[in-house]
Scaffold this active site. Sequence first.
Site, short mmCIF file in Angstrom:
data_model
loop_
_atom_site.label_atom_id
_atom_site.label_comp_id
_atom_site.label_asym_id
_atom_site.label_seq_id
_atom_site.Cartn_x
_atom_site.Cartn_y
_atom_site.Cartn_z
CG HIS A 136 -1.71 1.23 1.43
ND1 HIS A 136 -1.39 2.22 2.34
CD2 HIS A 136 -2.84 1.65 0.81
CE1 HIS A 136 -2.30 3.18 2.28
NE2 HIS A 136 -3.18 2.87 1.36
CG HIS A 164 -0.36 9.83 0.55
ND1 HIS A 164 -0.53 9.87 1.92
CD2 HIS A 164 -1.42 9.13 0.07
CE1 HIS A 164 -1.64 9.22 2.24
NE2 HIS A 164 -2.19 8.78 1.14
#
Length: 599
Positions: free
Chosen positions: A125, A171
């Site tokens: 992830h 991110h």
Amino acid sequence: MGSYKYCLCFSRKFRWVEAQPPADVKEAFAAYAEGGTQMNAEQLQRFLVDAQGDTGATVADAERVLEQVHQLRHRHTLGKLSKPLLTVDDFHHFLFSEDLNPPLRSQVHQEMTAPLSHYYIYTGHNSYLTGNQLSSDCSDVPIIKALERGVRVIELDIWPNSTKDGINVLHGRTLTTPVELIKCLRSIKEYAFTASPYPVIITLEDHLTPDLQAKVAEMVTQTFGDMLYYPDKDSIEEFPSPEALKRRIILSTKPPKEYLEAKDDKDKDGAPQNGKVSNEEEAWGKEVPDLQYELGSADKQNENDQTEDEEEDDDDDDDSKVCQKSAPEYKRLITIRAGKPKGRLSDSLKVDPHKVRRLSLSEQELAKAAVSHGADLVRFTQKNLLRIYPKGTRFNSSNYNPFIGWMHGAQMVAFNMQGYGRSLWLMHGFYKANGGCGYVKKPDFLLKTGPDGEVFYPTANVAVKKTLKVKVYMGDGWRMDFKQTHFDAYSPPDFYTRVGIAGVPADTVMKKTKAIEDDWTPVWNEEFTFPLTVPELALLRIEVHEYDMSEKDDFGGQTCLPVSELRPGIRTVPLFDRKGMKFKSVKLLMQFEFVGCCR
């Protein structure tokens, strides 16, 4: 002899004791050496077959073991003996050798020709993050490390760069520093198959305009060339197999926007509002989070079973709408079409006989679905892929208990590989199975439906299928890998071992040995029994700690081993540090025995 300070002006001396063969090892040697002082190849071969369960071991295999032991222990006598023999100390050295006597097989041995949906897949992830989810650097380095460990699913969040003419990986809506997509793709190409020949899946969390999607398509095709696999039609009825996709790269999109989480979910999770969680507490102070089923919520389930996290429910997460907006050259490269549940969860979990897809759920959504739609989850994962991802409040890149996903057939239980702790130790251990190739065949009971549509139910009260007996003999190697005063400034360490099972709720338990005082080579000789209802999903948890009367006990090593892959007999178990890196010397000598049905 080791010397430790005592009362400032004085010192105490402790004699180092070399590891001696346990009584069981001496008895086995005496039995198979037939009372002699040395063991020959034929006798060792009988021991390997009868006591160690290595039914395929030949005399030639035993001869190779004898030669390897003598290479290590008796170099000066090589050439003088026509046929090397083992003394009891040599025999002990063989049993206590990680290279010669490991607890698991190192080869791929499971069937690899079933569809991808029949396998658990080692899944990362936010694979590009070097640390926390808010401010760490984005880099290809953690991607490389994950691939070298055997991870088969790499997640990349792709965004326009500052000038809107290129693509970065970062991110989104955080302070993480970007890395260029092309750098990540080139590293994936270089390291994809260093640990395993089986396919690497790149999941793309896509935040691009159609013109930038077209650039991604060009980058991907130019970087991977013939390594890239994609179907020649929009949808497929069944996923290809790992064997058919050997040394191929495949793409999957569009995942949910995981950087968003509803505020009420944050509050309910009890995460600190400032995002600060003690890494020490998360990583080493807590047990793996319990498998918590909110049993009362099943009775209170709304009739329309509407899914939560409405903030994440953007239109562009709908697969059909994404495909309409996507650049056609980009769209055709997507092998695994993905989406997030919309409206009724039962509708999202319906199986389409004419096409396969991937569904993504957060860890909280999975916990709720396991209560209200557990059977639907299992049926869905028999044909389709289910990906689970960490909740957005895990700012420090911690992880969750992977077993809820595994017990319901979820193939892609996505973990922060940089977020160390007991949950990640389980993940590392689980994928030691099947030669560490990153693909583990799901148990048959998760792939079958009964005549009345019934499927596996993880919390069902079922009979014990088999019993695992574990004997912890001794440990060694700390004196080579640690400073003399690492554990205690005033004396040698007081080690104890924790042994237990992680698995379905009925099987989960932890036990521990007594602490052995002032000894760098502790001998416990303690046996534990673990009745198992679902041994196929069980992991053997092993941790060594050093007892400290005044402070928190010190960490001395850990490992997790898939029970279904344990080799019976007396075995060497190497231990790993907190980050999952193997110690150079630290290891345990243990015995494994199965009672019940044949494995």
